[in-house]
Write a protein that holds these residues in place. Structure first.
Motif, PDB file in Angstrom:
ATOM      1  N   HIS A 132      -4.758   4.681  16.512  1.00  0.00           N
ATOM      2  CA  HIS A 132      -4.574   6.124  16.553  1.00  0.00           C
ATOM      3  C   HIS A 132      -3.329   6.529  17.338  1.00  0.00           C
ATOM      4  O   HIS A 132      -3.334   7.502  18.105  1.00  0.00           O
ATOM      5  N   VAL A 133      -2.269   5.769  17.181  1.00  0.00           N
ATOM      6  CA  VAL A 133      -1.017   6.047  17.869  1.00  0.00           C
ATOM      7  C   VAL A 133       0.058   6.291  16.817  1.00  0.00           C
ATOM      8  O   VAL A 133       0.129   5.604  15.799  1.00  0.00           O
ATOM      9  N   VAL A 134       0.905   7.318  17.057  1.00  0.00           N
ATOM     10  CA  VAL A 134       1.904   7.729  16.067  1.00  0.00           C
ATOM     11  C   VAL A 134       3.290   7.752  16.685  1.00  0.00           C
ATOM     12  O   VAL A 134       3.471   7.707  17.908  1.00  0.00           O
ATOM     13  N   GLU A 135       4.291   7.902  15.812  1.00  0.00           N
ATOM     14  CA  GLU A 135       5.686   7.809  16.241  1.00  0.00           C
ATOM     15  C   GLU A 135       6.078   8.896  17.222  1.00  0.00           C
ATOM     16  O   GLU A 135       6.866   8.684  18.122  1.00  0.00           O
ATOM     17  N   LYS A 136       5.491  10.092  17.076  1.00  0.00           N
ATOM     18  CA  LYS A 136       5.852  11.177  17.992  1.00  0.00           C
ATOM     19  C   LYS A 136       4.639  11.683  18.771  1.00  0.00           C
ATOM     20  O   LYS A 136       4.768  12.050  19.915  1.00  0.00           O
TER      21      LYS A 136
ATOM     22  N   GLY B  36      14.292  19.484  19.864  1.00  0.00           N
ATOM     23  CA  GLY B  36      15.443  18.685  20.281  1.00  0.00           C
ATOM     24  C   GLY B  36      15.094  17.343  20.868  1.00  0.00           C
ATOM     25  O   GLY B  36      15.880  16.772  21.619  1.00  0.00           O
ATOM     26  N   CYS B  37      13.923  16.793  20.528  1.00  0.00           N
ATOM     27  CA  CYS B  37      13.480  15.510  21.085  1.00  0.00           C
ATOM     28  C   CYS B  37      13.747  14.375  20.090  1.00  0.00           C
ATOM     29  O   CYS B  37      13.724  14.581  18.876  1.00  0.00           O
ATOM     30  N   THR B  38      13.968  13.175  20.605  1.00  0.00           N
ATOM     31  CA  THR B  38      14.211  12.013  19.751  1.00  0.00           C
ATOM     32  C   THR B  38      13.373  10.833  20.208  1.00  0.00           C
ATOM     33  O   THR B  38      13.096  10.674  21.399  1.00  0.00           O
ATOM     34  N   VAL B  39      12.967  10.014  19.239  1.00  0.00           N
ATOM     35  CA  VAL B  39      12.287   8.753  19.521  1.00  0.00           C
ATOM     36  C   VAL B  39      12.961   7.665  18.698  1.00  0.00           C
ATOM     37  O   VAL B  39      13.348   7.890  17.546  1.00  0.00           O
ATOM     38  N   SER B  40      13.133   6.484  19.279  1.00  0.00           N
ATOM     39  CA  SER B  40      13.789   5.407  18.541  1.00  0.00           C
ATOM     40  C   SER B  40      13.360   4.042  19.070  1.00  0.00           C
ATOM     41  O   SER B  40      13.286   3.829  20.277  1.00  0.00           O
ATOM     42  N   ASN B  41      13.044   3.167  18.126  1.00  0.00           N
ATOM     43  CA  ASN B  41      12.753   1.758  18.433  1.00  0.00           C
ATOM     44  C   ASN B  41      11.656   1.613  19.480  1.00  0.00           C
ATOM     45  O   ASN B  41      11.788   0.875  20.457  1.00  0.00           O
TER      46      ASN B  41
END
Length: 341
Positions: free
Chosen positions: A337-341, A325-330
């Motif tokens: 070595h860094v990713v969206e989540k 239930g987690c969200t990431v945006s903008n």
């Protein structure tokens, strides 16, 4: 009872209060349902020693040695004590005397303790006191007001030792305008802690640290829930740096929100958690969000020390990690070595 003092300037050398200057003789006294608003308590001269502390918005000093004073349902607004905006109830309590504020015992400016040993923090001075005097094992620390730390030297809260368990409950209040540039490790509003951290907001807080650090909790064993962080930043010169938690050793994180913030470290860099570490078992992150925040993992230590908008790095075996239930945006991602989540 039922007194109001407003718009008054009171001058004296010591034992100055808007309701009472000094409480003497043994026994028990009660001050209740009184208000102090837009007043000034001014010191005419310097006596030195304890006398210079005897300035309080309700009562200047308790000075008997066997006296109990109850202050119930009293309020202080827009009042200056010795040229400083202050809501200090009482300036000085002699050893052997006792000041009870709404039934809880006065410990220091901004700190009271209830019969169960739980601490209640009402102002910046109270947080500074608790930073230097860790709560006893098993005690809860609770906020009772919004606290502005602008121009206040605050070095984080920590538990008395690593065998006890404490609770921090912000009770929905906000901590704002904290700046820390001391470069310590295990740094955060809460530095080292075993037990829950919950129900608190952070606004406009900015830190520079040196490993295992976060705006909220640097090195933590316990559940973190219902925490929001807005317009905050942390820059760490080592690793394991997050906005909610730095080195997260046990527990789950639930219902936490990060907005308009930034985090930077050399590895294990995360918008929620820097590094999930140490203990196995179930380790969940539920209903959390990161938006409009910059995650910068410099990549100094290579592709093992990763970064992510939710979790920077998993550094534990024999564990089940559930992100639900987690969200990431903008969220701008910088470094390696860094990713969206």
């Amino acid at each position: 009872s039922n007194c109001s003092v407003e718009g008054t300037s009171i001058k004296g050398y010591a034992a100055v209060g808007a309701i009472a200057g000094i409480a003497l003789s043994n026994g028990e006294r009660t001050i209740e349902n009184c208000t102090v608003k837009n007043c000034s308590l001014i010191q005419n001269g310097n006596f030195g020693g304890d006398y210079d502390k005897m300035f309080g918005a309700i009562v200047g000093a308790l000075y008997s040695g066997n006296l109990i004073v109850n202050v119930n349902n009293c309020s202080v607004e827009d009042t200056n004590i010795k040229d400083n905006a202050s809501s200090v109830i009482c300036g000085f309590v002699l050893e052997g005397d006792k000041l009870l504020i709404n039934g809880n015992e006065f410990v220091a400016d901004g700190v009271t303790v209830d019969a169960q040993g739980n601490y209640y923090i009402s102002n910046a001075a109270g947080l500074v006191y608790m930073s230097a005097n860790a709560p006893k094992n098993g005690a809860a620390v609770k906020l009772t007001a919004n606290i502005d730390l602008k121009d206040v030297e605050f070095n984080g809260l920590k538990a008395q030792n690593w065998v006890g368990k404490n609770t921090f409950d912000g009770q929905g209040y906000t901590v704002s305008n904290w700046t820390y540039e001391g470069g310590a490790a295990d740094m955060g509003f809460i530095r080292q802690w075993i037990g829950p951290i919950k129900n608190v907001n952070f606004e406009n807080c900015h830190l520079k640290t040196n490993g295992r650090s976060a705006v909220v909790a640097g090195k933590i064993y316990g559940v973190i829930e219902n925490v929001t962080v807005n317009n905050c930043s942390i820059e760490d010169s080592y690793w394991a740096c997050g906005i909610i938690a730095g080195l997260y050793n046990a527990g789950s994180i639930k219902n936490c929100t990060v907005t308009n913030s930034s985090v930077k470290s050399n590895g294990g860099t995360g918008g929620i958690v820097g590094v999930i570490n140490e203990e196995g078992g179930e380790r969940n992150i539920e209903n959390c969000s990161v938006s409009n925040s910059t995650i910068n993992n410099t990549g100094v230590y290579g592709d093992v020390y990763t970064g992510g908008a939710l979790v920077g790095m998993f550094n534990v075996d024999n564990a089940t990690h559930l992100i639900k239930g987690c969200t990431v945006s903008n969220n701008p991602l910088e470094g390696d070595h860094v990713v969206e989540k």
